[in-house]
Design a protein around this motif. Structure first.
Motif, short mmCIF file in Angstrom:
data_model
loop_
_atom_site.label_atom_id
_atom_site.label_comp_id
_atom_site.label_asym_id
_atom_site.label_seq_id
_atom_site.Cartn_x
_atom_site.Cartn_y
_atom_site.Cartn_z
N ASP B 33 94.57 66.58 55.24
CA ASP B 33 93.62 67.30 56.06
C ASP B 33 95.11 68.00 57.29
O ASP B 33 94.25 69.09 57.90
CB ASP B 33 93.38 66.68 56.71
N THR B 111 87.98 61.91 53.62
CA THR B 111 87.04 62.82 54.15
C THR B 111 85.97 63.46 53.82
O THR B 111 87.02 64.04 52.15
CB THR B 111 86.58 63.31 55.86
N LYS B 113 85.74 66.46 54.47
CA LYS B 113 86.29 67.92 54.36
C LYS B 113 87.61 67.51 53.20
O LYS B 113 88.07 68.70 52.95
CB LYS B 113 86.77 67.77 56.27
N ASN B 116 86.64 68.40 50.42
CA ASN B 116 86.45 70.35 50.33
C ASN B 116 88.13 70.63 49.95
O ASN B 116 88.31 71.89 50.18
CB ASN B 116 85.88 71.20 51.74
N GLU B 117 88.70 70.71 50.43
CA GLU B 117 90.72 71.03 51.04
C GLU B 117 90.65 71.14 49.23
O GLU B 117 91.92 70.87 48.87
CB GLU B 117 90.74 70.10 52.17
#
Lengths: 352, 572
Positions: B33, B111, B113, B116-117
C-alpha cells in the motif's frame, strides 16, 4: 581452570565489591528510613507483594521458555518476548470476538480457556516457525551468530506485528467476572490476580509433569544433556528442539493472556521489556533450571513492586516508580556480575 | 552433504510458495500500500508492482537455474512457470479472501484498497485473480528465459534491472546531482520516463557487461605493475577519493548533506563498535549509552539552561566541551567496562543491554532532572565556532564530521595492525588460549571498550551540537541495534564494510521516505538473512571471512557450546 590467572586482576574485584557494598548500604539505609518513617501501612506492603507476585507469575511463565531454550541450545532466544506479544494479540482478537457475541459475559471460564488455547497456539506456532527458519540452520555456527540472528528475529516479529495489527495500543476486553476484588484476611486481591495465580500454578504443574514424566520430557532432558549422545540413542534431536520451542511458546502465550487480563492492553512493542525481565528472572533463578525460572520470576516481580517504595523513597528520590524498570535491570546486572549461576544454579552444576 | 537429487517441479512449487508467502507478508505489513504511490516508470509500473513481481521473479529464477542443470532448457521454462504461478496464486488467494473472511478485523492493512493494488489494474474478483496468475507465469517464464543466457549477460541484466529500479527510487538524489537537461529526459514528475528507463537499462547493461570482461584484465595489469607504480596508483586513488569527499556537500546541497551528516554520525559510531565487536568479539548491546554520555555532556556543559549545573560549572563553548565529552565517554567506558568484562559471550551482551537501559532510565527520570533535563531534554546546545565562523548549516557540519571519520578511520586501522589489535583478535578467537598466551584479558578488553566508547562519545558530542537540543528518546536501544546492523551488513571487523553498511542502512532509508516506516522490519529480516546466508558481510574482513567459512564445518574453535562453563552452571 584459570582461577590462578585471574588472581592477577584483583583490582577489578575490589572495584566490584566496592560497587556491591555501596548499593547494599544504599538499599539498607533506604529501607530503614522508609520503614521507620511509617509512610506505608502493613496492608499497603502486603498489596505491593501480592501485585508483585502476580506480575512475577507472568515473568515466570515467560522465563520458562528462556530457560528451556537455553538449557537445550545454550542460546539466549532474544525473540522470546515477541512470542509472548504474539500470544497476547491472539488472545486479544479472540477475546474481542467473544466480547461482541456476549459469550465472554455468559461463559467467562470457557472464554478464558478459549483465549488461552488461541494465545498458546499462536505463540507456539510463531516459536516453532522462528526455530525452523532462523535458528535451525545455525546449530553449529560461532557463538555470536545465533544471538545476532535472535535479535533480528525479535525486530522482525515486533515490526511484523506493528504492520499487521497497527502501531497503537489496544484495550484488552474487560472480563466482567474478573472485575472487582476479594478480601483475603488483611489483603484485598484483585480477582484477575487470583486467576493469574491459579492459571500459573496449573500450567507449572502441567509443564513439570511433561518434562519429568513423559517420553518427550525425557527426550528434552537427554538433548539438553548431550545432543550427539541423545541422537545416538535414537532421539530425534531436531524434533525435540522444535517441541521445546513449542512448549516455551505455549507458556509465553499463557503469560500473554494473563498480561491481557491484568494490565488490559496490547501493543506491538509490549514484548521487549517483559522479555528482558523474564530473562533476568531466568538468570536470577539459575538459567537452565525450571524451578529456578519460577522462583526468579516471583522474586523479581516482588522486588520490582516493593523496591521503588522501599529502597528509593527512603533515599529521597523523587517519583521512584519511574525507576521500577531500572531496579529490575540493576538486579540483572548485579546477578550477572556477582552470581551468574543464579540462586539455584550451583546444585545443578555439581550434578551435571 | 547429501548428493543432490534431481530438481523436480514440486521443488519449484515449493520455492514459489516461499515467494508467495513473502509477497503476502509484505502486503499485510502495509508495504504494498505504501509503495503503490511511488512509480518506477511513470504511469507504467509502480514500486509495489515491482516488489510483488520480484517475489515471483526471484523464486522462478532460482528454480529455473536449478532445473537447467538436470532438465535442460525446457525443464527450466517449466520450473520457472510453476514457481511464478504458485507465488502469484498465493497473492491471488489473499486478494480474494480479504473481503469474505473479513481479514480487516485483524490485519489493519487488509483494506479494499489493498485488493485493488494486488489485482491487475481494472480487474476484480476471479477474473482478476486469473489474470494475476497468468502474469505470475509470464514473470516466471521471463526469469527462466534469463537462465538461457550466458552467465555474463545474465548477471549484467540482473545488475541493470536492479540499478534502474534504484535510480528510479533515488530520484530526489540524482535529480540534484545530474545536469537539468539529462534529468528532464530521464525523470518525470513521478518516476522514470519510458524512454529514460530504456536508455538507462541499455547503458547500464553495456557498462556492466564490459566491466565483467575487462575487470580481470585490469586486475592482472595492476598485479603485473612494479611495486612503486602500484603505490603511486593507490596514492592517486586515495587523493581522488578524499577530494571527492571534500567536494561532496557542494554537489549534494542542503538536504542531502543532512543525510550525509547522519550517515557520518553512524560511521564514527560503527567504527567504534567495530573495535569492540569486530576486533575484540565483545557483543555490546548498550553501545548507545556512550553515545548518550557524549551527547549529554556536550549538552549539559554548553546549554544556558539548567541553573543548578550553571551554579557549579560555567557555560562552555563547543570546543572546550568537546574534549570533556569525549573524556567522559572514555571514563564511562572504563567504569562500565570493569564489571561488564567479568562476564563473557551472551551474558556480556545482555549485561551491556541492561546498562544501556539503566542509563536511559536515569536520564529520563525526575530524580536527575535538575542535571539532565528529564523527559523534556536540554535545548540551546552550542554550535562549533572559530576563525570567525560558526557551523550552522549541514554542509559546514559535514566537514567536521568528515574529519572525525578520518581520525576514527586512521586510529582504528592503525590499531588493527598493532600489537593491541592482534591481541584483540586472539581474544575474539579464544579467550582461554589468549590468556594462556599471557594476554592480559581484562586490560585488553578494557582498551577495546574504552576505544569504542571514545568514538561513540565523539559522535555523540557532534550529534548533540548538530541537533541543538536533545531528548532522552533519541538514545534508546534501537540505536545500538542500528549500529550493530551496520556492522553486520558491512562485515564485522572490516573498515570499508562499516562505510558500506552505514550508507545502505542509514542513508538509503532516509532517502526513501516511503521505506522509512518499514525500516526496522527490514532490518530484522536483513540481520537474519545475513546471518543465514552471508555472515561475513558485504565487504568482509579477510581474516574474519576465513574464520566464518571454516566454522561452517563442525566447529573446532568453540567446543564449549555454552561458553559460560566457567561463569555459570552447565544447563540441565
Amino acid at each position: 581452570m584459570f582461577s590462578n590467572l585471574r588472581r592477577k586482576y584483583d583490582f577489578t574485584d575490589y572495584i566490584l565489591w566496592f560497587i556491591g557494598a555501596t548499593l547494599l548500604v544504599a538499599i539498607l539505609y533506604g529501607s530503614y528510613v522508609t520503614l521507620s518513617s511509617g509512610k506505608y501501612t502493613t496492608e499497603q506492603w502486603l498489596n505491593f507483594i501480592v501485585f508483585g507476585l502476580a506480575q512475577g507469575g507472568i515473568y515466570a511463565l515467560i522465563a520458562l521458555g528462556y530457560t528451556m531454550v537455553y538449557g537445550i541450545l545454550g542460546m539466549i532466544n532474544f525473540a522470546h518476548g515477541e512470542f509472548f506479544m504474539f500470544g497476547t494479540f491472539g488472545a486479544f482478537f479472540v477475546a474481542e470476538a467473544l466480547a461482541i457475541s456476549g459469550f465472554l459475559e455468559s461463559n467467562p471460564l470457557l472464554s478464558i480457556i478459549i483465549m488461552l488455547a488461541a494465545a498458546m497456539s499462536v505463540s507456539a506456532m510463531v516459536a516453532m516457525l522462528s526455530e525452523r527458519i532462523a535458528y535451525r540452520p545455525l546449530r553449529r555456527a560461532p557463538r555470536l551468530v545465533p544471538l545476532i540472528t535472535a535479535i533480528g528475529v525479535s525486530y522482525f516479529l515486533q515490526y511484523t506485528a506493528r504492520g499487521f495489527f497497527g502501531s497503537g495500543v489496544e484495550a484488552f476486553p474487560n472480563v466482567p467476572a474478573l472485575a472487582g476484588s476479594i478480601a483475603v484476611g488483611p489483603i484485598t486481591m484483585q480477582r484477575s490476580q487470583i486467576a493469574v495465580f491459579a492459571a500459573t500454578g496449573i500450567l507449572l504443574l502441567l509443564l513439570w509433569l511433561i518434562v519429568s514424566k513423559t517420553k518427550i520430557g525425557r527426550a528434552i532432558r537427554a538433548v539438553a544433556e548431550d545432543k550427539d549422545a541423545a541422537a545416538l540413542m535414537g532421539v530425534d534431536v531436531d524434533r525435540t528442539i522444535s517441541i521445546t520451542f513449542a512448549l516455551g511458546g505455549i507458556m509465553a502465550g499463557a503469560a500473554g493472556v494473563m498480561y491481557g487480563l491484568v494490565f488490559r492492553q496490547v501493543a506491538f512493542y509490549m514484548g521487549f521489556v517483559p522479555g528482558l525481565k523474564a530473562f533476568t528472572a531466568a538468570v536470577l533463578g539459575g538459567i537452565g533450571n525450571l524451578a529456578g525460572a519460577v522462583l526468579g520470576g516471583l522474586i523479581l516481580g516482588v522486588i520490582e513492586s516493593v523496591g521503588p517504595s522501599l529502597f528509593l523513597d527512603g533515599i529521597g528520590i523523587p517519583s521512584p516508580h519511574q525507576l521500577k524498570d531500572g531496579i529490575a535491570f540493576t538486579v540483572l546486572v548485579l546477578i550477572l556480575i556477582f552470581r551468574p549461576s543464579g540462586i539455584l544454579g550451583e546444585r545443578l552444576s555439581k550434578r551435571a | 552433504m547429501r548428493t543432490e537429487r534431481p530438481f523436480t517441479l514440486v521443488d519449484a512449487a515449493k520455492l514459489g510458495l516461499y515467494g508467495g508467502i513473502a509477497a503476502v507478508l509484505i502486503s499485510l505489513v502495509g508495504m504494498v500500500d505504501a509503495f503503490a504511490k511511488k512509480d518506477i516508470i511513470a504511469g507504467v509500473v509502480s514500486m509495489s508492482q515491482v516488489l510483488l513481481g520480484a517475489m515471483a521473479f526471484t523464486p522462478a529464477l532460482f528454480a529455473a537455474t536449478r532445473a537447467l542443470r538436470n532438465g535442460g532448457k525446457g525443464g527450466a521454462l517449466a520450473a520457472g512457470a510453476v514457481a511464478g504461478a504458485v507465488a502469484a496464486l498465493l497473492v491471488a488467494l489473499l486478494a480474494l479472501s480479504i473481503a469474505p473472511l473479513n481479514l480487516r478485523a485483524i490485519f489493519v492493512n487488509a483494506t479494499p484498497k489493498l485488493v485493488n493494488e494486488l489485482l491487475p489494474v481494472g480487474s476484480e474478483g476471479l477474473m482478476g485473480a486469473t489474470i494475476l496468475v497468468v502474469a505470475g507465469i509470464v514473470v516466471g517464464l521471463l526469469a527462466a528465459l534469463l537462465t538461457w543466457l550466458p552467465a555474463t549477460l545474465r548477471r549484467s541484466t540482473l545488475i541493470s534491472l536492479g540499478a534502474v529500479t534504484l535510480i528510479a527510487l533515488l530520484k530526489d538524489v540524482f535529480s540534484v546531482i545530474i545536469p537539468t537537461d539529462v534529468g528532464r529526459f530521464v525523470y518525470k514528475s513521478n518516476g522514470l520516463s519510458v524512454e529514460g528507463a530504456v536508455v538507462l537499462f541499455i547503458t547500464i547493461l553495456v557498462i556492466a557487461y564490459l566491466w565483467q570482461i575487462l575487470q580481470p584484465r585490469l586486475n592482472r595489469a595492476v598485479d603485473r605493475m612494479p611495486e612503486s607504480r602500484r603505490r603511486v596508483l593507490s596514492f592517486v586513488a586515495t587523493v581522488g577519493l578524499l577530494a571527492l569527499l571534500f567536494a561532496l556537500p557542494v554537489l549534494l546541497g542542503s538536504y542531502l548533506s543532512e543525510v550525509a551528516d547522519l550517515v557520518g554520525f553512524y560511521i564514527v559510531m560503527a567504527l567504534g563498535l567495530n573495535v569492540v565487536v569486530g576486533f575484540a568479539g565483545l557483543l555490546d548491546l548498550g553501545y548507545v549509552a556512550f553515545f548518550a554520555i557524549g551527547a549529554y555532556t556536550m549538552a549539559v556543559l554548553t546549554t544556558p539552561e539548567l541553573p543548578l549545573v550553571r551554579s557549579f560549572i560555567p557555560q562552555l563553548s563547543f570546543w572546550a566541551a568537546l574534549p570533556i565529552s569525549v573524556l567522559m565517554a572514555l571514563l564511562a567506558g572504563v567504569f562500565l567496562g570493569v564489571p561488564v568484562l567479568k562476564t563473557r559471550g551472551d551474558y556480556l551482551a545482555i549485561i551491556t543491554l541492561g546498562f544501556g537501559e539503566i542509563i536511559r532510565l536515569l536520564v529520563l527520570s525526575d530524580a536527575l532532572k535538575p542535571v539532565m533535563g528529564g523527559a523534556q531534554g536540554v535545548t540551546g546546545i552550542a554550535r562549533p565556532e572559530g576563525f570567525g565562523m560558526r557551523a550552522d548549516s549541514p554542509q559546514e557540519f559535514y566537514y567536521l564530521i568528515l574529519i572525525s571519520i578520518l581520525i576514527a578511520w586512521f586510529v582504528t586501522s592503525r590499531l588493527k595492525k598493532s600489537r593491541l589489535g592482534r591481541a584483540w583478535m586472539a581474544i575474539r578467537e579464544d579467550e582461554d588460549v589468549a590468556a594462556a598466551m599471557s594476554i592480559n584479558l581484562v586490560g585488553y578488553k578494557l582498551a577495546a571498550f574504552a576505544t569504542g566508547a571514545t568514538l561513540a562519545g565523539l559522535s555523540g558530542a557532534f550529534f548533540g551540537s548538530k541537533l541543538g537540543s536533545m531528548v532522552p528518546a533519541s538514545f534508546n536501544v534501537l540505536v545500538s541495534i542500528n549500529v550493530l546492523a551496520v556492522l553486520i551488513v558491512g562485515g564485522m571487523g572490516s573498515l570499508p564494510g562499516v562505510v558500506v553498511g552505514a550508507i545502505a542502512l542509514i542513508g538509503l532509508p532516509e532517502l526513501l521516505r516511503e521505506f522509512n516506516e518499514f525500516r526496522w522490519w527490514v532490518y530484522g529480516a536483513v540481520l537474519v538473512m545475513m546471518m543465514l546466508y552471508r555472515p561475513e558481510g558485504l565487504w568482509p574482513d579477510a581474516t574474519r571471512e576465513r574464520e566464518l567459512l571454516e566454522d561452517k564445518e563442525p566447529n573446532v574453535i568453540d567446543e564449549d557450546p555454552t561458553g559460560l562453563a566457567e561463569d555459570a552452571t552447565v544447563p540441565t
